[in-house]
Design an enzyme around this catalytic site. Structure first.
Site, mmCIF file in Angstrom:
data_model
loop_
_atom_site.group_PDB
_atom_site.id
_atom_site.type_symbol
_atom_site.label_atom_id
_atom_site.label_comp_id
_atom_site.label_asym_id
_atom_site.label_seq_id
_atom_site.Cartn_x
_atom_site.Cartn_y
_atom_site.Cartn_z
ATOM 1 N N THR A 201 3.846 -9.358 -11.090
ATOM 2 C CA THR A 201 3.951 -7.961 -10.995
ATOM 3 C C THR A 201 3.295 -7.004 -9.641
ATOM 4 O O THR A 201 3.881 -5.860 -9.455
ATOM 5 C CB THR A 201 3.893 -6.516 -11.920
ATOM 6 N N SER B 124 -4.826 -0.431 -11.046
ATOM 7 C CA SER B 124 -3.490 -1.139 -11.831
ATOM 8 C C SER B 124 -2.715 -0.929 -11.039
ATOM 9 O O SER B 124 -2.690 0.191 -10.307
ATOM 10 C CB SER B 124 -3.545 -1.132 -12.977
ATOM 11 N N LYS B 125 -1.275 -1.643 -10.630
ATOM 12 C CA LYS B 125 -0.096 -0.897 -10.025
ATOM 13 C C LYS B 125 0.020 0.076 -10.348
ATOM 14 O O LYS B 125 0.799 1.106 -9.356
ATOM 15 C CB LYS B 125 0.803 -2.359 -10.168
ATOM 16 N N GLN B 126 0.107 0.701 -11.444
ATOM 17 C CA GLN B 126 0.263 1.842 -12.368
ATOM 18 C C GLN B 126 -0.613 2.847 -11.550
ATOM 19 O O GLN B 126 -0.030 4.046 -11.488
ATOM 20 C CB GLN B 126 0.586 2.246 -13.536
ATOM 21 N N LEU C 148 -2.120 2.829 -8.518
ATOM 22 C CA LEU C 148 -1.143 2.503 -7.205
ATOM 23 C C LEU C 148 -2.583 2.025 -6.535
ATOM 24 O O LEU C 148 -3.605 2.635 -5.546
ATOM 25 C CB LEU C 148 -0.999 3.570 -6.440
#
Ligand code: GLU
Length: 288
Positions: free
Chosen positions: A16, A234-236, A238
């Site tokens: 992801t 995490s990706k959330q 950034l």
């Protein structure tokens, strides 16, 4: 050998987003632990949800691991190719009465009490004529979901606190909890080393393993890398992806996080070889 089975470890990224410092910690820790035990280290791409997958990321992840000196043993497994296995596992849980169809929508659940744990609405069956939207694991009550974690020690969860986790999602995608248990078993993984954010998921996995008659691997949940705000990378949040050109700096940050000496020798492969020795001293424990 772990309980008579040869050590098999794994790293199981979801494609992801590109690897960041937090995912590198899980990759490096699982790799070092496998090598120190003379075991195999597998890579499995957890591409269960095509809507969350970022194009090109799977190959970027593999390229990054290789450039950091983390070579895997055996073919890379893609969860997108294993739907039949998940179906077989779900069928077997249904036959033993340990899976149930759930008609709840997100809205119904959000209204329930705002808790993360499924409130059990459809656990005792759906009204006649109601079609299930998703399938859930009927987490047996009255048993403790426990394991000895090599990092955080003895863990024990009550089934109520874990609840009836999803096996097949309403959008038709297989859920992480089922796929991870089935794949770790099929790949004969003996040791799971991963980030501490998955500790409570492990409780669900222990319940599903028991229901499917699958041996319980050993677990080690390593500390998470947090950002300046104390959030998990995490990706959330950034998190910045790691760059191959910075591999030595990144590895030395990973080693520091894992309390290993941060010696920056010439090549990432050499850094990894020297880290194996230090990991051995620090982490290798008597087989239970
Ligand atoms: N695919 C999961 C993730 O990227 C990790 C799964 C696991 O290690 O069990 O967060």
């Amino acid at each position: 050998m772990i309980n008579g089975r040869p050590y098999v470890g794994r790293f199981a990224p979801s494609p992801t987003g590109r690897l960041h410092l937090g995912s590198m910690v899980a990759a490096v820790a699982s790799y070092l632990d496998a090598k120190v035990h003379g075991g195999r280290w597998l890579v499995r791409i957890e591409d269960l949800d095509p809507t969350r997958e970022v194009k090109g990321v799977s190959s970027d992840i593999l390229r990054t691991l290789e450039s950091f000196g983390l070579g895997w043993d055996g073919p890379v497994v893609y969860q997108s190719t294993r739907h039949e296995k998940y179906r077989e596992a779900l069928d077997s849980l249904m036959i033993s009465g340990l899976a149930f169809g759930c008609a709840c929508t997100r809205k119904t659940l959000a209204k329930a009490d705002g808790s993360r744990v499924y409130p059990g609405f459809c656990r005792s069956g759906l009204p006649k004529g109601t079609a299930p939207r998703s399938w859930r694991f009927k987490m047996p009550r009255g048993v403790s979901l426990s394991w000895h974690d090599r990092v955080v020690g003895r863990q024990s969860y009550s089934p109520d606190s874990v609840g009836d986790v999803t096996l097949l999602r309403a959008d038709g995608h297989w859920a992480y909890h089922l796929a991870v248990v089935v794949d770790d078993a099929d790949q004969e993984v003996t040791d799971i080393v991963r980030g501490a954010d998955l500790i409570s998921s492990t409780a669900a996995h222990v319940g599903i393993q028991r229901a499917l008659g699958i041996p319980k691997p050993k677990y080690a949940h390593v500390p998470l890398v947090l950002n300046a705000e104390g959030q998990k990378l995490s990706k959330q949040t950034l998190a910045r992806p790691v760059e191959i050109k910075d591999s030595r700096e990144v590895l030395s940050m990973v080693f520091k996080h894992l309390s290993l000496p941060e010696d920056m020798s010439s090549h990432p492969r050499d850094m990894m070889s020297s880290a194996i020795k230090h990991w051995g001293k620090k982490w290798k424990e008597e087989d239970e």
